[in-house]
Design a protein around this motif. Structure first.
Motif, PDB file in Angstrom:
ATOM      1  N   THR A 115      62.127  45.164  47.953  1.00 56.78           N
ATOM      2  CA  THR A 115      61.038  44.369  48.516  1.00 56.78           C
ATOM      3  C   THR A 115      61.024  42.926  48.032  1.00 56.78           C
ATOM      4  O   THR A 115      60.425  42.068  48.677  1.00 56.78           O
ATOM      5  N   GLY A 116      61.649  42.684  46.893  1.00 53.27           N
ATOM      6  CA  GLY A 116      61.545  41.364  46.284  1.00 53.27           C
ATOM      7  C   GLY A 116      60.154  41.092  45.746  1.00 53.27           C
ATOM      8  O   GLY A 116      59.750  39.942  45.589  1.00 53.27           O
ATOM      9  N   ALA A 117      59.424  42.165  45.448  1.00 55.77           N
ATOM     10  CA  ALA A 117      58.046  42.054  44.968  1.00 55.77           C
ATOM     11  C   ALA A 117      57.830  43.043  43.836  1.00 55.77           C
ATOM     12  O   ALA A 117      58.611  43.978  43.645  1.00 55.77           O
ATOM     13  N   THR A 118      56.759  42.836  43.080  1.00 51.95           N
ATOM     14  CA  THR A 118      56.437  43.708  41.954  1.00 51.95           C
ATOM     15  C   THR A 118      55.610  44.896  42.432  1.00 51.95           C
ATOM     16  O   THR A 118      54.477  44.705  42.901  1.00 51.95           O
ATOM     17  N   PRO A 119      56.116  46.144  42.341  1.00 53.64           N
ATOM     18  CA  PRO A 119      55.336  47.290  42.803  1.00 53.64           C
ATOM     19  C   PRO A 119      54.107  47.528  41.927  1.00 53.64           C
ATOM     20  O   PRO A 119      54.158  47.405  40.702  1.00 53.64           O
ATOM     21  N   VAL A 120      52.998  47.856  42.577  1.00 54.28           N
ATOM     22  CA  VAL A 120      51.765  48.203  41.883  1.00 54.28           C
ATOM     23  C   VAL A 120      51.349  49.593  42.337  1.00 54.28           C
ATOM     24  O   VAL A 120      51.148  49.825  43.533  1.00 54.28           O
ATOM     25  N   LEU A 121      51.244  50.516  41.385  1.00 52.09           N
ATOM     26  CA  LEU A 121      50.824  51.877  41.672  1.00 52.09           C
ATOM     27  C   LEU A 121      49.336  52.035  41.365  1.00 52.09           C
ATOM     28  O   LEU A 121      48.737  51.201  40.690  1.00 52.09           O
ATOM     29  N   MET A 122      48.761  53.126  41.843  1.00 55.40           N
ATOM     30  CA  MET A 122      47.404  53.496  41.442  1.00 55.40           C
ATOM     31  C   MET A 122      47.404  54.956  41.013  1.00 55.40           C
ATOM     32  O   MET A 122      48.235  55.752  41.449  1.00 55.40           O
ATOM     33  N   HIS A 123      46.493  55.282  40.126  1.00 51.89           N
ATOM     34  CA  HIS A 123      46.260  56.668  39.738  1.00 51.89           C
ATOM     35  C   HIS A 123      45.300  57.242  40.770  1.00 51.89           C
ATOM     36  O   HIS A 123      44.106  57.006  40.737  1.00 51.89           O
ATOM     37  N   GLN A 124      45.857  57.980  41.738  1.00 49.97           N
ATOM     38  CA  GLN A 124      45.096  58.413  42.903  1.00 49.97           C
ATOM     39  C   GLN A 124      44.225  59.617  42.558  1.00 49.97           C
ATOM     40  O   GLN A 124      44.700  60.595  41.996  1.00 49.97           O
ATOM     41  N   VAL A 125      42.950  59.517  42.930  1.00 50.07           N
ATOM     42  CA  VAL A 125      41.976  60.517  42.489  1.00 50.07           C
ATOM     43  C   VAL A 125      41.218  61.155  43.658  1.00 50.07           C
ATOM     44  O   VAL A 125      40.237  61.854  43.460  1.00 50.07           O
ATOM     45  N   HIS A 126      41.655  60.918  44.882  1.00 50.17           N
ATOM     46  CA  HIS A 126      41.026  61.497  46.080  1.00 50.17           C
ATOM     47  C   HIS A 126      39.570  61.065  46.229  1.00 50.17           C
ATOM     48  O   HIS A 126      38.692  61.869  46.538  1.00 50.17           O
ATOM     49  N   GLY A 127      39.331  59.772  46.011  1.00 48.26           N
ATOM     50  CA  GLY A 127      37.999  59.221  46.189  1.00 48.26           C
ATOM     51  C   GLY A 127      37.999  58.118  47.216  1.00 48.26           C
ATOM     52  O   GLY A 127      38.844  58.082  48.112  1.00 48.26           O
ATOM     53  N   ALA A 128      37.041  57.201  47.090  1.00 48.50           N
ATOM     54  CA  ALA A 128      36.918  56.108  48.056  1.00 48.50           C
ATOM     55  C   ALA A 128      36.871  54.741  47.391  1.00 48.50           C
ATOM     56  O   ALA A 128      36.536  53.757  48.040  1.00 48.50           O
ATOM     57  N   ASP A 129      37.221  54.660  46.102  1.00 51.55           N
ATOM     58  CA  ASP A 129      37.188  53.377  45.406  1.00 51.55           C
ATOM     59  C   ASP A 129      38.418  52.541  45.749  1.00 51.55           C
ATOM     60  O   ASP A 129      39.522  53.077  45.914  1.00 51.55           O
ATOM     61  N   ALA A 130      38.212  51.227  45.817  1.00 48.77           N
ATOM     62  CA  ALA A 130      39.299  50.276  46.064  1.00 48.77           C
ATOM     63  C   ALA A 130      39.336  49.274  44.930  1.00 48.77           C
ATOM     64  O   ALA A 130      38.292  48.789  44.481  1.00 48.77           O
ATOM     65  N   ALA A 131      40.537  48.953  44.461  1.00 45.15           N
ATOM     66  CA  ALA A 131      40.701  48.040  43.329  1.00 45.15           C
ATOM     67  C   ALA A 131      41.405  46.763  43.786  1.00 45.15           C
ATOM     68  O   ALA A 131      42.416  46.813  44.494  1.00 45.15           O
ATOM     69  N   LEU A 132      40.861  45.634  43.354  1.00 44.42           N
ATOM     70  CA  LEU A 132      41.479  44.345  43.611  1.00 44.42           C
ATOM     71  C   LEU A 132      42.634  44.133  42.647  1.00 44.42           C
ATOM     72  O   LEU A 132      42.475  44.289  41.433  1.00 44.42           O
ATOM     73  N   VAL A 133      43.785  43.781  43.173  1.00 38.26           N
ATOM     74  CA  VAL A 133      44.952  43.463  42.349  1.00 38.26           C
ATOM     75  C   VAL A 133      45.038  41.952  42.253  1.00 38.26           C
ATOM     76  O   VAL A 133      45.390  41.271  43.216  1.00 38.26           O
ATOM     77  N   ASP A 134      44.667  41.423  41.080  1.00 42.44           N
ATOM     78  CA  ASP A 134      44.700  39.970  40.909  1.00 42.44           C
ATOM     79  C   ASP A 134      45.619  39.543  39.780  1.00 42.44           C
ATOM     80  O   ASP A 134      45.675  38.385  39.426  1.00 42.44           O
ATOM     81  N   ASP A 135      46.334  40.489  39.194  1.00 42.25           N
ATOM     82  CA  ASP A 135      47.272  40.172  38.115  1.00 42.25           C
ATOM     83  C   ASP A 135      48.431  41.141  38.217  1.00 42.25           C
ATOM     84  O   ASP A 135      48.379  42.258  37.726  1.00 42.25           O
ATOM     85  N   HIS A 136      49.521  40.722  38.896  1.00 40.01           N
ATOM     86  CA  HIS A 136      50.628  41.646  39.106  1.00 40.01           C
ATOM     87  C   HIS A 136      51.412  41.907  37.823  1.00 40.01           C
ATOM     88  O   HIS A 136      52.336  42.714  37.817  1.00 40.01           O
ATOM     89  N   GLY A 137      51.030  41.301  36.726  1.00 44.15           N
ATOM     90  CA  GLY A 137      51.662  41.611  35.459  1.00 44.15           C
ATOM     91  C   GLY A 137      51.051  42.817  34.761  1.00 44.15           C
ATOM     92  O   GLY A 137      51.572  43.293  33.768  1.00 44.15           O
ATOM     93  N   SER A 138      49.918  43.319  35.267  1.00 46.77           N
ATOM     94  CA  SER A 138      49.266  44.469  34.654  1.00 46.77           C
ATOM     95  C   SER A 138      50.125  45.710  34.803  1.00 46.77           C
ATOM     96  O   SER A 138      50.746  45.930  35.836  1.00 46.77           O
TER      97      SER A 138
END
Length: 217
Positions: free
Chosen positions: A33-56
């Motif tokens: 992709t030429g991009a930094t992959p960001v995963l989430m710990h999926q919990v089968h809910g409805a919360d959405a997280a803003l990704v504002d630091d791809h170094g995390s």
């Protein structure tokens, strides 16, 4: 420019994958992709997280990720659940959503659209990735009724005549309900097609594939 992709069984992105296997999968994904992959710990809910630091490096516990940052590859992993990718080409806002049965009932897809709009985006296009089809996703009758009370369009029947859910139809209905009309569907059933991981088919041996969305500067 916004790009999307759906990986397949060649990349092992499941929680059960060993550290070395998963690290190699992420390296290959970053390379592709030429991009930094960001995963989430999926919990089968409805919360959405803003990704504002791809170094995390700590995956947030949620079922949707969204960002306007270029060079970040948002991922939604699945093995029968529905990976949904959202984009607003006009502003560059994007999102990746994991919509399983509980997430569909909880409204994770409309919640992700709402979060994008709160931040100034307005998704005009969505991609729905491979997922278990309504003819294969058998559920108990009581569970079917619980879900269709919230998402009537998800009602289905298996090919052998028992109660089922059509998660993809439910997601499409929710997208239409929030005004996302340009919906592009990968019309593949993960349980039927061995090119894709499927928990219904393979149980605990199933790995995970991912819907991926990213943008370039």
């Amino acid at each position: 420019m916004i790009e999307v992709a759906f990986t397949d069984v060649s990349l092992s992105l499941g929680d059960a994958a060993g550290a070395a296997v998963r690290s190699e999968a992420l390296r290959r994904l970053a390379e592709a992709t030429g991009a930094t992959p960001v995963l989430m710990h999926q919990v089968h809910g409805a919360d959405a997280a803003l990704v504002d630091d791809h170094g995390s490096t700590e995956p947030p516990s949620c079922d949707a990720l969204f960002t306007s940052r270029p060079g970040v590859a948002l991922t939604a992993r699945a093995a029968d659940c529905v990976p949904v990718l959202l984009a607003d080409p006009a502003t560059g806002w994007i999102a990746a959503v994991h919509a399983g049965r509980p997430g569909l009932a909880a409204g994770v897809v409309p919640a992700a659209v709402a979060r994008l709009r709160e931040h100034g985006g307005d998704p005009a296009v969505a991609w729905i990735g491979p997922h278990v089809c309504g003819a294969c996703y058998e559920v108990p009758a009581a569970l079917q009724e619980e879900v269709v009370a919230l998402v009537p369009e998800a009602r289905s029947t298996t090919s052998w005549g028992t109660p089922a859910l059509d998660l993809g139809a439910g997601v499409r209905a929710q997208l239409a309900g929030v005004g996302v009309d340009d919906v592009r569907v990968v019309d593949t059933c993960t349980r039927e097609d061995t090119s894709w991981p499927s928990y219904r088919r393979d149980g605990d041996a199933a790995t995970r594939f991912a819907g991926v969305i990213w943008s370039h500067p």
